[in-house]
Design a protein around this motif. Structure first.
Motif, PDB file in Angstrom:
ATOM      1  N   THR A   1       0.813  -1.214   0.000  1.00 36.76           N
ATOM      2  CA  THR A   1       0.000   0.000   0.000  1.00 36.76           C
ATOM      3  C   THR A   1       0.850   1.269   0.000  1.00 36.76           C
TER       4      THR A   1
ATOM      5  N   THR B   1      -4.025   0.062  11.360  1.00 35.81           N
ATOM      6  CA  THR B   1      -4.636   0.279  10.052  1.00 35.81           C
ATOM      7  C   THR B   1      -6.106  -0.101  10.044  1.00 35.81           C
TER       8      THR B   1
ATOM      9  N   GLU C   1      -5.022   8.601   7.598  1.00 31.46           N
ATOM     10  CA  GLU C   1      -4.621   8.100   6.290  1.00 31.46           C
ATOM     11  C   GLU C   1      -4.438   6.586   6.305  1.00 31.46           C
TER      12      GLU C   1
ATOM     13  N   GLY D   1      -8.539   3.603   3.405  1.00 33.62           N
ATOM     14  CA  GLY D   1      -8.811   2.570   2.405  1.00 33.62           C
ATOM     15  C   GLY D   1      -9.379   1.278   2.947  1.00 33.62           C
TER      16      GLY D   1
ATOM     17  N   SER E   1     -13.959   7.262   2.613  1.00 32.58           N
ATOM     18  CA  SER E   1     -12.911   8.271   2.430  1.00 32.58           C
ATOM     19  C   SER E   1     -13.133   9.519   3.280  1.00 32.58           C
TER      20      SER E   1
END
Length: 367
Positions: free
Chosen positions: A39, A118, A158, A162, A215
């Motif tokens: 990523t 994450t 950030e 995703g 997002s």
């Protein structure tokens, strides 16, 4: 006298990853999984850490004892000064277990652990817990040690922008369960209450938005904070039988931990509220936090209804069969899973003391 520990420095918000530049001149072991290693954010992490980085990317979901053995061997080969875990709960738990094993061998990284979650779910970035799977016995093994507390946690939105909707849903319901169970834990106190209440508020307000508009960095940031707050609470006061049961089921069947928590939580709330006046009052308080017009037992019902509605909005079913698990196989495993849950480390802090038969009935609620 009691202790309340907040041992991790937490960096919050946009550009939090810049904190990694502190370690640019160190020997680093970067722990992740194969997908995350591809990523853009991983590339950013790598560039900020400088050139002296060894990468271990063989972490898999629900890390096993044998996988940790392989990871520890890589750790000892790398001889890092700092260990950076970039990933979800499995990656962070693996890195923590590897670090603990290396410390016990006399070769632990002197600058400790840095955790970059994450997913907004496990809260492992600020806890002393790690959960491993014994592939031989199909049981979850919780590890607890102050040696596994990260020195730095980086909550950069950030890193979660995703995350796919299904994982967002499962991990978010794990956060909610952490907060609710910490709130009614027999060890709960004013400090854990404040953290748990805020976490519940943030989840109810922002989780569906994260699921439908992944997002949205503002919603993601709030859910990331909620995960961390709930973890700070439960790391100090422990959890309850929702987690005990989810650990047991997850050891037998391949269903995401947060998804199992979402299925089980409404039934556990009802069970505890019927058997503990204190728990009922606390659930009612959370119910009023979500639906201000409800009072008394109606507020407990409001909480249960809100949890069920949230699960539906996130596409989470209420039955194990909807996850492709054979009902016959599940029912056959229920007695063994109940026995496992009874011995789980989360069970003693549940507000109502369950019997094995109680746990069997709760497991049958979802299968």
């Amino acid at each position: 006298m009691r202790d309340f520990r907040l041992g991790t420095h937490v960096r919050i918000g946009p550009d939090s990853l810049s904190a990694l530049e502190t370690y640019a001149d160190r020997r680093v072991l970067l722990v992740t999984d194969e997908f995350l290693a591809t990523t853009p954010v991983f590339s950013d992490v790598l560039s900020r850490l400088g050139g002296n980085v060894s990468i271990f990317c063989d972490v898999v979901p629900n890390p096993t004892i044998s996988a940790i053995s392989r990871g520890t061997a890589a750790y000892l080969d790398a001889r890092p000064e700092v260990v950076v875990a970039y990933g979800g709960g499995s990656v962070m738990d693996a890195a923590k277990a590897m670090h603990k094993a290396a410390l016990d061998s006399g070769f632990g990284a002197v600058d400790g652990l840095v955790a970059i979650p994450t997913t907004s779910g496990s809260g492992s970035e600020v806890t002393s817990f790690a959960v491993l799977t014994d592939e031989r016995t199909h049981t979850k093994i919780p590890l607890v040690s102050s040696d596994m507390v990260a020195r730095l946690a980086i909550l950069d939105p950030e890193a979660v922008v995703g995350v796919p909707p299904r994982i967002t849903a499962d991990s978010g319901m794990d956060v909610l369960t952490h907060a609710v169970e910490a709130y009614v834990s027999v060890n709960a106190c004013d400090f854990s209450d404040a953290l748990a209440e805020k976490a519940v508020e943030l989840v109810v307000t922002h989780l569906v938005r994260c699921y439908t508009h992944g997002s949205d960095r503002d919603a993601r940031a709030h859910m990331h904070n909620a995960s961390c707050l709930a973890a700070m609470a439960f790391d100090n006061v422990n959890l309850g039988i929702t987690h005990s049961l989810a650990h047991a089921v997850g050891g037998h069947f391949c269903v995401a931990h947060g998804r199992l928590n979402a299925m089980l939580l409404p039934h556990v709330i009802a069970f505890n509220a019927e058997r503990s006046t204190v728990a009922a009052e606390r659930y009612a308080r959370l119910g009023r936090l979500i639906t201000s017009c409800s009072v008394g037992r109606a507020a407990v019902t409001s909480l249960i209804t809100a949890v069920q509605k949230l699960s539906r909005d996130l596409g989470i079913p209420d039955s194990i069969a909807d996850e492709g698990i054979s009902t016959e196989e599940y029912r056959a495993a229920v007695p063994e899973m109940a026995a496992t849950a009874l011995e789980d480390g989360c069970t003693p802090s549940n507000p109502a003391k369950p019997s094995r038969e109680d746990l069997i009935l709760l497991l049958r609620k979802i299968g």
